[in-house]
Scaffold this active site. Sequence first.
Site, mmCIF file in Angstrom:
data_model
loop_
_atom_site.group_PDB
_atom_site.id
_atom_site.type_symbol
_atom_site.label_atom_id
_atom_site.label_comp_id
_atom_site.label_asym_id
_atom_site.label_seq_id
_atom_site.Cartn_x
_atom_site.Cartn_y
_atom_site.Cartn_z
ATOM 1 N N ARG A 133 -12.152 7.813 3.140
ATOM 2 C CA ARG A 133 -11.097 7.719 2.116
ATOM 3 C C ARG A 133 -11.617 6.998 0.860
ATOM 4 N NH1 ARG A 133 -8.494 3.472 -0.990
ATOM 5 N NH2 ARG A 133 -6.438 4.189 -1.521
ATOM 6 N N VAL A 134 -11.296 7.544 -0.287
ATOM 7 C CA VAL A 134 -11.641 6.918 -1.560
ATOM 8 C C VAL A 134 -10.366 6.806 -2.378
ATOM 9 C CG1 VAL A 134 -12.926 7.216 -3.719
ATOM 10 C CG2 VAL A 134 -14.007 7.805 -1.543
ATOM 11 N N GLY A 135 -10.159 5.661 -3.003
ATOM 12 C CA GLY A 135 -8.967 5.473 -3.830
ATOM 13 C C GLY A 135 -9.266 5.667 -5.297
ATOM 14 N N ASP A 136 -8.539 4.954 -6.136
ATOM 15 C CA ASP A 136 -8.698 5.095 -7.587
ATOM 16 C C ASP A 136 -9.830 4.246 -8.150
ATOM 17 O OD1 ASP A 136 -7.230 2.784 -6.811
ATOM 18 O OD2 ASP A 136 -6.656 2.463 -8.896
ATOM 19 N N THR A 179 -4.721 -1.683 -10.205
ATOM 20 C CA THR A 179 -4.799 -2.137 -8.822
ATOM 21 C C THR A 179 -3.567 -1.623 -8.088
ATOM 22 O OG1 THR A 179 -4.920 -4.071 -7.359
ATOM 23 C CG2 THR A 179 -3.695 -4.346 -9.395
ATOM 24 N N GLY A 180 -3.675 -1.518 -6.775
ATOM 25 C CA GLY A 180 -2.543 -1.039 -6.001
ATOM 26 C C GLY A 180 -2.882 0.234 -5.249
ATOM 27 N N GLY A 202 -4.095 3.373 -4.521
ATOM 28 C CA GLY A 202 -4.969 4.253 -5.284
ATOM 29 C C GLY A 202 -4.519 5.703 -5.306
ATOM 30 N N THR A 207 -13.847 -2.758 -5.033
ATOM 31 C CA THR A 207 -12.886 -2.918 -3.931
ATOM 32 C C THR A 207 -13.478 -2.455 -2.608
ATOM 33 O OG1 THR A 207 -10.619 -2.362 -3.244
ATOM 34 C CG2 THR A 207 -11.901 -0.580 -4.187
ATOM 35 N N SER A 251 -10.473 -7.907 0.352
ATOM 36 C CA SER A 251 -10.356 -6.530 -0.158
ATOM 37 C C SER A 251 -11.417 -6.177 -1.177
ATOM 38 C CB SER A 251 -8.952 -6.265 -0.705
ATOM 39 O OG SER A 251 -8.679 -7.129 -1.759
ATOM 40 N N THR A 290 -8.266 -6.283 -4.860
ATOM 41 C CA THR A 290 -9.167 -5.509 -5.711
ATOM 42 C C THR A 290 -9.271 -6.158 -7.081
ATOM 43 O OG1 THR A 290 -8.575 -3.472 -4.627
ATOM 44 C CG2 THR A 290 -9.377 -3.281 -6.878
HETATM 45 C C1 SD4 Z 1 -7.536 1.437 -3.612
HETATM 46 N N1 SD4 Z 1 -6.719 0.530 -5.650
HETATM 47 O O1 SD4 Z 1 -8.541 1.601 -2.916
HETATM 48 C C2 SD4 Z 1 -7.423 0.200 -4.452
HETATM 49 C C3 SD4 Z 1 -6.785 -0.854 -3.626
HETATM 50 C C4 SD4 Z 1 -6.203 -1.984 -4.390
HETATM 51 O O2 SD4 Z 1 -5.029 -3.889 -4.454
HETATM 52 O O3 SD4 Z 1 -6.184 -2.036 -5.593
HETATM 53 N N2 SD4 Z 1 -5.664 -2.957 -3.755
HETATM 54 O O4 SD4 Z 1 -6.616 2.239 -3.605
#
Ligand code: SD4
Length: 332
Positions: free
Chosen positions: A220-223, A243-244, A246, A210, A82, A192
């Site tokens: 797609r873009v996360g946090d 983490t998690g 996003g 990440t 990841s 991540t």
């Molecule tokens: C995301 N926060 O792209 C990241 C993914 C992640 O553990 O943290 N995974 O949303």
Amino acid sequence: MRRRKFVQLASLLPTGVLLNNSNVQAKSVDADNEINPVVISTWAPNVKANAAAWQVLVKGGTALDAVHQGVMVPEADPNDQSVGYGGLPDRDGRVTLDACIMDHQYNIGSVMYLEHIKHAITVARLVMEKTPHVQLVGEGALRLALENGMKKENLLTEASEKAWKEWLKTSQYSPMTTVENLLERIKNNHDTIGMLALDKHGNLSGACTTSGMAYKMQGRVGDSPIIGAGLFVDNEVGAATATGVGEEVVRICGSHTVVEYMRHGYSPADACKEAVKRLIKARGEATARKLQIGFIAMNKKGETGCYSLTGSFTMALRNVAGEKVIDAPSLL
Ligand code: SD4
């Protein structure tokens, strides 16, 4: 159930790494009034990343260089699916990376939807130091990397391609960070990385990198590359990273929220807990129970803490006392 997961997780750690249920208060100043450096990362396997950052910190290097060097470790690791090289692709088979970096003077740089360059964090730092901008995406970010001598490479490993082809059989999108498959993911040694460091000069910096959610929609873009969501540093107060899922962290500007709680006197762990509470309030308990989200934080004194929404989140810590893995408390 949580205890079983915890015990299983402990058996996955490198030998010599301590597990500790409490949030660690690192003594940040030694007898000679020198500031003792500290580095923390999301997830237990990132003790290896902390070790690289620590090498920079003990030699008197900056927190910025430490977090940069540190997160490059999982970026280069093909087994970490990841982050960086070997990251799981989007639903079209493209590995697209997100990363950001922030120093002690509000300097920031981030890249989103970056392809073909494993060290996304280096490109984020290039954005910060060599451009008049703070965020670059896709082709533009790639161009900056190539212009600065970085090499284009194929980031899709055989293992990740195989996993993607397997996924294509059902094409069911279920983010890897949902609670059900969390243990499986940790067993595979990856997630991540968000890293925070305090250096001997008393300065804080952070980095986050990440490949995002496996099999995400293209674009797609996360946090993780968003300053204030995946990472935030205020050198007067402290720093936080997430983490998690996003999509959820962005909703509450998670890392900024944690830092603001520390500004109002909360300990790092309590500040993380408040951000988690806000998520539950925003999404409702039933939805929140299905999500994995964790925050880690460090204040100006080098005190650290973590909290997660649901179980099984860990923080890796390195300070003068050695390395440790802390099992994050969770609210649900
Ligand atoms: C995301 N926060 O792209 C990241 C993914 C992640 O553990 O943290 N995974 O949303």
